[in-house]
Design a protein around this motif. Structure first.
Motif, short mmCIF file in Angstrom:
data_model
loop_
_atom_site.label_atom_id
_atom_site.label_comp_id
_atom_site.label_asym_id
_atom_site.label_seq_id
_atom_site.Cartn_x
_atom_site.Cartn_y
_atom_site.Cartn_z
N GLY A 176 10.55 -5.39 5.98
CA GLY A 176 10.39 -4.39 7.04
C GLY A 176 8.98 -3.83 7.03
N ASP B 244 12.16 2.85 8.38
CA ASP B 244 11.15 2.63 7.34
C ASP B 244 10.79 3.92 6.60
OD1 ASP B 244 9.79 3.78 9.46
OD2 ASP B 244 8.46 2.08 9.81
N GLU C 221 14.45 -12.40 13.47
CA GLU C 221 13.77 -11.41 14.30
C GLU C 221 13.89 -9.99 13.76
OE1 GLU C 221 12.25 -11.82 17.95
OE2 GLU C 221 11.63 -13.31 16.48
N ASP C 222 14.75 -9.75 12.77
CA ASP C 222 14.94 -8.39 12.27
C ASP C 222 14.75 -8.35 10.76
OD1 ASP C 222 17.85 -8.40 10.92
OD2 ASP C 222 17.86 -9.68 12.70
N SER C 223 14.58 -7.15 10.23
CA SER C 223 14.28 -7.01 8.81
C SER C 223 15.46 -7.42 7.93
CB SER C 223 13.85 -5.58 8.50
OG SER C 223 14.90 -4.65 8.75
N HIS D 199 20.20 -0.76 5.20
CA HIS D 199 19.32 -0.97 6.34
C HIS D 199 19.04 0.40 6.93
CE1 HIS D 199 17.39 -3.01 9.62
NE2 HIS D 199 18.23 -2.52 10.52
N VAL E 129 8.08 -3.68 13.16
CA VAL E 129 9.40 -3.07 13.18
C VAL E 129 9.32 -1.64 12.65
CG1 VAL E 129 10.52 -5.31 12.88
CG2 VAL E 129 10.06 -3.89 10.87
N HIS E 130 10.37 -0.88 12.86
CA HIS E 130 10.44 0.49 12.36
C HIS E 130 11.58 0.65 11.36
CE1 HIS E 130 7.51 1.81 15.33
NE2 HIS E 130 8.19 1.14 16.24
N SER E 131 11.94 -0.45 10.70
CA SER E 131 13.07 -0.43 9.78
C SER E 131 12.68 -1.01 8.44
CB SER E 131 14.24 -1.24 10.36
OG SER E 131 13.87 -2.62 10.45
N SER F 180 14.90 -3.04 5.17
CA SER F 180 16.16 -3.55 4.62
C SER F 180 15.95 -3.80 3.13
CB SER F 180 16.58 -4.83 5.33
OG SER F 180 16.95 -4.57 6.66
N SER G 171 17.66 -9.88 8.37
CA SER G 171 17.70 -11.33 8.19
C SER G 171 16.56 -11.79 7.29
CB SER G 171 17.64 -12.03 9.55
OG SER G 171 16.46 -11.69 10.25
N ARG G 172 15.40 -11.14 7.39
CA ARG G 172 14.29 -11.50 6.51
C ARG G 172 14.62 -11.15 5.05
NH1 ARG G 172 9.15 -13.03 8.87
NH2 ARG G 172 9.61 -13.38 11.08
#
Length: 451
Positions: free
Chosen positions: A216, A118, A379-381, A115, A47-49, A51, A383-384
Motif C-alpha cells: 500500500g 494508510d 489493482e488493490d493493496s 486492510h 492508493v490510500h490504503s 494491507s 491482492s498485492r
C-alpha cells in the motif's frame, strides 16, 4: 511481449538490516530480522490504503490425525482475547477506522490480515501482531469457538460445491495430508482440547515460520520499525527462516472415485488428474492449458457443455497446487437426467485435447486471459499483500509482474500440448454428489475409476 529489462529479471539482492532488499522496478523491499522473521513490503503510491498480513508457514497438512482441523480452529480462537484486548475491543478497534481484520487457513499456510487506510498502518500492525503472537486460548473461548467451527462444518455440508471440493481432494490424494479437509471433521473438532490448541500455537507460531507482508501507500523503514516494536522479545538471534516447502516426494496410491449420495436438484461432478507441485518448471504451460480447457467463456468445456448443448449452468476447470503435488480438475453441476451426457462430453473433450492438443487460437486467447487476469487482479493493496506473502513462503523470492508476464508469453503451443499429453493420459479421480444410487448407475467413464 519482450523479456523485461535485466534490472527487472535479476534476482533480488539481499541486504541485511533496516533498509532491506530493494527492487527498484517494483518497490518491493525485504528485510530479515533476528529469529528468522521476514518483512516484505511493496510501495503503491497511488492508493490510500495499507494491507498488513502475518503469514505463518503452517496449515492443515501439518496436523496429526488426532488434531485434524487444529490450524483452522486456532485461527478462530486467537481473535477471542489477548492480554490487553477482549474480542469486543479487537472488533471495535478495527471498526472505528473502517477497516477489515480477518484470517484464513489453507493446507500449507495461515494468514492473519488487516486492510486499513494508510494513516492507520500502525494500528493494523499492532492488531495483527497482538492476535498472532498473544492470542489467548482460554477454556471458555475454546468451547464457544468449537460450536462456531461445528456450525461452519454444517454450512460447508449444506453447500454442494464446497463439500464436493473436499471430497474430490480426498479422492485424489487419499490419506495424504493434502487430501484431508482444512476444517477438520465433526469428530476431530468435538474431541480437540484446549491443551492441544495451546500447544499447537506455541510450537508452530515461531518467527522463523513467519512472514510479515505489507502493501500500500507505506514506507518500508516504518513498517520494519513497527514490526520490531511489536515482535520485540520474539526476535532472538540464532534462527534462520524456514525454507520453502519442497514436499515429501511422490504421493502414494492412485486417485479414486468417491460418491456422496444426497437428495438434491442437481448432480455435481469433479473429475481430474494429479499434477506435479508448484515447483514444476512446466507450471506456466499448465496454467495456459487450464485456462483453455475451462478458464473462461471461450474455453472448450464451457463452449461444449453450456453454450452448444445447454447441459449445465456452471462448468469450469481449476488447478490446485501444493509443494509436492497438485490437481487439474473440472467441475460441472447439472440436472440428474443430463449427468450421463455431461460426463460423456467432458471425457470426450479431455481425450481429444490429450490426443490432438489445443489450437493455436485457443493458446493465444488463454495467454491473453492469464495476462489480463494477473494485472487486473493486482489493482488493490490486499491482492498485492497476498502475492508478497505467498511468494515468500512458497518460493523464497519475488518475481516482478513484468517477469511473470514474460514467462506466460514464453509458453508455446508445443509446451501446452506436451503437458496435455503428459497429464490427461494419467489415471483420473472423481467425486460425485447428488441423487446417485451406486457405482453401477454411473456413466461408464466413471465406473472405470478405482473405488
Amino acid at each position: 511481449m519482450p523479456r523485461p529489462p535485466a534490472a527487472d529479471a535479476a534476482a533480488l539482492r539481499r541486504v541485511r538490516g533496516g533498509g532491506g532488499t530493494v527492487d527498484k522496478s517494483t518497490a518491493i523491499r525485504r528485510t530479515d530480522l533476528p529469529g528468522g522473521l521476514r518483512v516484505v513490503t511493496e510501495h503503491i503510491p497511488h492508493v490510500h490504503s495499507a494491507s498488513v498480513g502475518v503469514w505463518v508457514n503452517v496449515g492443515s497438512r501439518d496436523e496429526g490425525r488426532s488434531v485434524a482441523g487444529a490450524a483452522h480452529f486456532l485461527e478462530h480462537l486467537l481473535f477471542k482475547a489477548t492480554p490487553t484486548r477482549t474480542a469486543v475491543q479487537i472488533a471495535q478497534a478495527v471498526d472505528a477506522v473502517g477497516g477489515e481484520l480477518n484470517a484464513f487457513t489453507s493446507r500449507e499456510h495461515t494468514c492473519y490480515y488487516a486492510h486499513v487506510l494508510d494513516s492507520d498502518l500502525a494500528l493494523a500492525v499492532d492488531l495483527v501482531a497482538d492476535v498472532v503472537l498473544r492470542g489467548q486460548c482460554f477454556a471458555d473461548d475454546v468451547e464457544i469457538e468449537r460450536d462456531v467451527v461445528l456450525e461452519e462444518i454444517a454450512m460447508r455440508d449444506d453447500d454442494p460445491e464446497d463439500t464436493l471440493g473436499d471430497v474430490f481432494l480426498s479422492a485424489m490424494f487419499g490419506d495424504h495430508p493434502v487430501g484431508r479437509p482444512v476444517i477438520g471433521s465433526v469428530d476431530s473438532i468435538s474431541a480437540m482440547t484446549r491443551t492441544q490448541l495451546h500447544s499447537f500455537h506455541l510450537r508452530r507460531y515461531t518467527p522463523d515460520r513467519m512472514v510479515v507482508a505489507v502493501a500500500g501507500n507505506i514506507d518500508h523503514r516504518e513498517v520494519v520499525a513497527l514490526v520490531r516494536e511489536h515482535f520485540g522479545p520474539r526476535l532472538v538471534r540464532g534462527r534462520s527462516p524456514v525454507p520453502p516447502r519442497k514436499g515429501a516426494g511422490r504421493v502414494p496410491g492412485r486417485p479414486t472415485l468417491q460418491l456422496v449420495k444426497r437428495d438434491a436438484e442437481q448432480t455435481h461432478l469433479s473429475l481430474g488428474v494429479r499434477t506435479p507441485g508448484r515447483h514444476w518448471e512446466e507450471r506456466w504451460a499448465l496454467s495456459v492449458l487450464n485456462t483453455a480447457l475451462g478458464g473462461g467463456l471461450s474455453s472448450r468445456l464451457f463452449q461444449q457443455i453450456r453454450e452448444t448443448r445447454g447441459l449445465a449452468y456452471s462448468v469450469y476447470s481449476t488447478v490446485d497446487t501444493f509443494a509436492d503435488s497438485g490437481a487439474l480438475s473440472i467441475y460441472a453441476g447439472c440436472l440428474p437426467e443430463r449427468f450421463d451426457e455431461v460426463v460423456r462430453v467432458t471425457t470426450d473433450v479431455l481425450a481429444e485435447v490429450a490426443r490432438d492438443g489445443i489450437t493455436d487460437e485457443e493458446c493465444r486467447i488463454a495467454k491473453g486471459s492469464l495476462r489480463g487476469g494477473l494485472v487486473l487482479g493486482l489493482e488493490d493493496s490486499a491482492s498485492r499483500m497476498n502475492r508478497l506473502g505467498r511468494s515468500e513462503l512458497n518460493y523464497g523470492q519475488h518475481r516482478t509482474i513484468a517477469e511473470t508476464l514474460a514467462r506466460i508469453d514464453e509458453v508455446t503451443l508445443d509446451d501446452v500440448n506436451a503437458v496435455a499429453r503428459q497429464l490427461l493420459t494419467r489415471p483420473f479421480g472423481a467425486a460425485v454428489l447428488g441423487p446417485v444410487r451406486n457405482r453401477r448407475s454411473l456413466p461408464r467413464p466413471l465406473q472405470t475409476i478405482a473405488g
